[in-house]
Scaffold this active site. Structure first.
Site, mmCIF file in Angstrom:
data_model
loop_
_atom_site.group_PDB
_atom_site.id
_atom_site.type_symbol
_atom_site.label_atom_id
_atom_site.label_comp_id
_atom_site.label_asym_id
_atom_site.label_seq_id
_atom_site.Cartn_x
_atom_site.Cartn_y
_atom_site.Cartn_z
ATOM 1 N N HIS A 150 9.361 3.435 5.682
ATOM 2 C CA HIS A 150 10.404 3.801 4.610
ATOM 3 C C HIS A 150 11.537 2.559 4.935
ATOM 4 O O HIS A 150 11.358 1.405 4.964
ATOM 5 C CB HIS A 150 10.886 5.116 4.614
ATOM 6 C CG HIS A 150 11.761 5.603 3.460
ATOM 7 N ND1 HIS A 150 12.062 4.774 2.391
ATOM 8 C CD2 HIS A 150 12.539 6.628 3.110
ATOM 9 C CE1 HIS A 150 12.846 5.652 1.418
ATOM 10 N NE2 HIS A 150 12.989 6.638 1.992
ATOM 11 N N HIS A 186 4.043 -0.427 -1.890
ATOM 12 C CA HIS A 186 4.746 0.471 -2.270
ATOM 13 C C HIS A 186 4.180 1.767 -2.933
ATOM 14 O O HIS A 186 3.170 1.662 -3.651
ATOM 15 C CB HIS A 186 5.972 -0.126 -3.507
ATOM 16 C CG HIS A 186 7.186 0.736 -3.544
ATOM 17 N ND1 HIS A 186 7.282 1.958 -4.228
ATOM 18 C CD2 HIS A 186 8.445 0.707 -2.737
ATOM 19 C CE1 HIS A 186 8.361 2.491 -3.937
ATOM 20 N NE2 HIS A 186 9.272 1.967 -3.259
ATOM 21 N N ASP A 195 12.300 -4.524 0.962
ATOM 22 C CA ASP A 195 12.607 -4.927 2.400
ATOM 23 C C ASP A 195 11.919 -6.221 3.131
ATOM 24 O O ASP A 195 12.335 -6.648 4.058
ATOM 25 C CB ASP A 195 11.981 -3.898 3.164
ATOM 26 C CG ASP A 195 12.557 -2.333 3.120
ATOM 27 O OD1 ASP A 195 13.763 -2.484 3.164
ATOM 28 O OD2 ASP A 195 11.848 -1.511 2.978
HETATM 29 N N1 CMC Z 1 -0.258 -4.113 4.428
HETATM 30 C C1 CMC Z 1 -1.865 -3.901 4.256
HETATM 31 N N2 CMC Z 1 -2.130 -2.981 3.681
HETATM 32 C C2 CMC Z 1 -1.646 -2.149 2.981
HETATM 33 C C3 CMC Z 1 -0.087 -2.166 3.252
HETATM 34 C C4 CMC Z 1 0.617 -3.179 3.620
HETATM 35 N N3 CMC Z 1 1.806 -3.293 3.713
HETATM 36 N N4 CMC Z 1 0.184 -1.167 2.266
HETATM 37 C C5 CMC Z 1 -0.826 -0.457 1.893
HETATM 38 N N5 CMC Z 1 -1.816 -0.900 2.365
HETATM 39 C C6 CMC Z 1 -3.349 -0.781 1.921
HETATM 40 C C7 CMC Z 1 -3.827 0.651 2.598
HETATM 41 O O1 CMC Z 1 -4.212 0.290 3.971
HETATM 42 C C8 CMC Z 1 -4.614 1.411 1.523
HETATM 43 O O2 CMC Z 1 -5.912 0.530 1.772
HETATM 44 P P1 CMC Z 1 -7.186 1.378 1.433
HETATM 45 O O3 CMC Z 1 -7.239 1.989 0.125
HETATM 46 O O4 CMC Z 1 -8.243 0.248 1.602
HETATM 47 O O5 CMC Z 1 -7.150 2.677 2.665
HETATM 48 C C9 CMC Z 1 -3.998 0.876 0.512
HETATM 49 O O6 CMC Z 1 -3.342 -0.259 0.549
HETATM 50 C C10 CMC Z 1 -3.074 1.924 -0.283
HETATM 51 O O7 CMC Z 1 -2.196 2.224 0.875
HETATM 52 P P2 CMC Z 1 -1.341 3.647 0.965
HETATM 53 O O8 CMC Z 1 -1.134 4.013 2.402
HETATM 54 O O9 CMC Z 1 -2.548 4.595 0.287
HETATM 55 O O10 CMC Z 1 -0.226 3.432 0.008
HETATM 56 P P3 CMC Z 1 0.933 4.511 0.138
HETATM 57 O O11 CMC Z 1 1.399 4.441 -1.413
HETATM 58 O O12 CMC Z 1 0.563 6.038 0.727
HETATM 59 O O13 CMC Z 1 1.994 3.901 1.149
HETATM 60 C C11 CMC Z 1 3.654 2.504 1.828
HETATM 61 C C12 CMC Z 1 3.060 3.133 0.816
HETATM 62 C C13 CMC Z 1 5.164 1.692 1.387
HETATM 63 C C14 CMC Z 1 3.726 3.317 3.039
HETATM 64 C C15 CMC Z 1 2.598 1.324 2.560
HETATM 65 O O14 CMC Z 1 2.180 0.251 1.368
HETATM 66 C C16 CMC Z 1 3.119 0.530 3.547
HETATM 67 O O15 CMC Z 1 3.027 1.096 4.637
HETATM 68 N N6 CMC Z 1 3.915 -0.743 3.417
HETATM 69 C C17 CMC Z 1 4.445 -1.212 4.394
HETATM 70 C C18 CMC Z 1 5.734 -0.502 4.949
HETATM 71 C C19 CMC Z 1 6.733 -0.893 4.244
HETATM 72 O O16 CMC Z 1 7.056 -2.155 3.644
HETATM 73 N N7 CMC Z 1 7.593 0.028 3.690
HETATM 74 C C20 CMC Z 1 8.768 0.005 2.694
HETATM 75 C C21 CMC Z 1 8.671 0.487 1.320
HETATM 76 S S1 CMC Z 1 9.898 -0.051 0.262
HETATM 77 C C22 CMC Z 1 11.232 0.667 0.847
HETATM 78 C C23 CMC Z 1 11.336 1.991 1.009
HETATM 79 O O17 CMC Z 1 10.507 2.854 0.392
HETATM 80 O O18 CMC Z 1 12.039 2.316 1.752
#
Ligand code: CMC
Length: 427
Positions: free
Chosen positions: A267, A306, A362
């Site tokens: 986050h 996201h 971010d």
């Molecule tokens: N790098 C590589 N792969 C990713 C990433 C990433 N940053 N984000 C998601 N994926 C992949 C993930 O491995 C999954 O792949 P598969 O379907 O093959 O298993 C797919 O994309 C969907 O990911 P998810 O974890 O199910 O998606 P989510 O909606 O639960 O998670 C998230 C959203 C923001 C937690 C995630 O994208 C992430 O961890 N991003 C990196 C951390 C980040 O930048 N966070 C800030 C978010 S914006 C500001 C805020 O909210 O504070």
């Protein structure tokens, strides 16, 4: 045509008609679906709340697939261009942008709350110099609850607004005191002649000069970043805020709890994690190998992806433009080239394209903060200060909601059935 959903339970052959309102069905309406009279009834199962609306809100409108973000109907791009952070706080709290007089009165009202109780300094001095600023921020915000026992009167709208103004006024002071303490520098009292961000920069950076004047481009850039971070509907920390305050806890401890949720690297902690990654990559030629490791599943590319945006995060676009303006003043942060190359490759790569992974807010913000002299560990605090306004707006809305209830999800219990402790247990 009727606004209902027909459900046939193939276990029993029974049919049910459930009302649809605003494209939603009430999860509680599913409870009538039972196989027999002893059955508790059906629930919806949604780990991570992927498709569950937890409340009705009128504050922030987000269309992830279209890359749209609006506060109270106003597009984020227009607010970032034409308003100030304090005007946006007014908008979030009251539903309308202030006129000129209201804007001045509002700024004065917030500035009346920028001072911290003197004992807070003693609390801050108790932390080690290398204490993480988020730990310090969370603890100090929680401690404010002990100075304002009137904050417990959460059912009174005027009291709620007073606490909200106190928190918006005091969070920059807490953040700057935490920074000064980590550097062994004397605390600088707020200066109400300055703007919200001008005063924050003054409390952060003033040394021996009689008056610190932040560069207007940097002061405005920080204000824009604060506007972009002010609210983002029911994300992890905002849901934490609504959860905590649903028990009628006071807003100081609740904002501390919401800040704790923000702290995680998935986050608000991502801005710090992004800069760590950019530093690790170091230079342009290392970018392809790094992307390869992300694709191999070794780790995630921080600042990408996201839960809601499956398109370019509109805030990321504004942050990128803001970065250019800031670098004209501070000099270019060399890591911006690494960031832009990462973005270029990722946006063309099938792995990122197919998963709809775009830069989020971010991805570039840390580069600006670093250029402005903020230590990397303080980046998430710079997210928490403006998001405090969003948390408070959502709290005030929830407390006035006729559907307000303590938050209490159900669970899908799949553990053991009843069993008995043996008679000879530990005998
Ligand atoms: N790098 C590589 N792969 C990713 C990433 C990433 N940053 N984000 C998601 N994926 C992949 C993930 O491995 C999954 O792949 P598969 O379907 O093959 O298993 C797919 O994309 C969907 O990911 P998810 O974890 O199910 O998606 P989510 O909606 O639960 O998670 C998230 C959203 C923001 C937690 C995630 O994208 C992430 O961890 N991003 C990196 C951390 C980040 O930048 N966070 C800030 C978010 S914006 C500001 C805020 O909210 O504070």
């Amino acid at each position: 045509m009727s606004d209902t959903l027909s459900i046939r339970d193939n276990r029993t052959g029974k049919e049910y008609e459930i009302d649809i309102k605003d494209d939603n069905i009430k999860a509680l309406d599913l409870r009538q679906i039972k196989v027999n009279d002893d059955d508790f009834g059906m629930m919806s199962y949604d780990p991570g709340y992927m498709n569950t609306a937890s409340c009705t809100s009128h504050i922030t409108d987000l269309h992830g697939s279209k890359g749209i973000l609006r506060y109270r109907g106003y597009p984020i791009e227009q607010l970032a261009e034409k308003s100030t952070f304090l005007d946006v706080v007014y908008l979030l709290f009251n539903g309308e942008l202030p006129d000129t007089q209201q804007s001045e009165d509002w700024a004065m009202r917030i500035k009346h709350h920028t001072m911290l109780h003197e004992k807070t300094k003693r609390l801050l001095k108790g932390f080690n110099y290398d204490a993480h600023p988020m730990g310090v921020f969370i603890s100090t915000v929680a401690a404010l609850s002990t100075f304002y026992p009137d904050a417990k009167d959460v059912d009174d709208p005027e009291t709620r607004m007073l606490q909200a103004c106190r928190l918006v006024g005091k969070t920059p002071t807490i953040a700057s005191y935490a920074y000064r303490n980590s550097r062994g520098l004397p605390f600088i009292y707020p200066d109400n002649e300055l703007s919200y961000t001008g005063n924050f920069l003054n409390m952060m950076y003033r040394m021996v000069e009689p008056r610190y004047q932040a560069h207007p481009v940097l002061e405005r850039a920080l204000d824009v970043l604060f506007i972009l971070h002010a609210d983002h509907e029911q994300n992890c920390s905002t849901s934490a805020m609504r959860n905590i305050t649903s028990s009628k806890a006071d807003p100081f401890v609740a904002v501390a709890g919401a800040s704790a949720a923000l702290y995680g690297p998935s986050h608000g902690g991502a801005n710090e994690a992004v800069l760590n990654q950019l530093r690790e990559i170091g230079s342009l030629e290392n970018v392809p190998a790094y992307i390869k490791r992300v694709k191999a599943g070794e780790f995630r590319l921080m600042g990408f992806g996201h839960r809601v945006y499956k398109n370019y995060d509109p805030r990321a676009r504004i942050v990128k433009e803001t970065a250019e303006a800031v670098f004209e003043v501070t000099g270019r942060n060399p890591l911006i080239d690494v960031a832009m190359e990462l973005e270029r490759i990722a946006l063309e790569d099938e792995f990122f394209v197919s998963k709809k992974l775009y830069p989020n807010v971010d991805f570039y913000s840390g580069l600006i903060y670093e250029a402005m002299g903020f230590p990397m560990e303080a980046f998430t605090v710079l997210f928490a200060i403006p998001r405090t306004a969003g948390w408070l707006a959502q709290w005030m809305e929830s407390m006035a909601d006729p559907e307000f209830r303590i938050t209490r999800p159900r669970q899908n219990y799949q553990g053991l059935g009843e069993r008995h402790v043996p008679d000879d247990y530990r005998s």
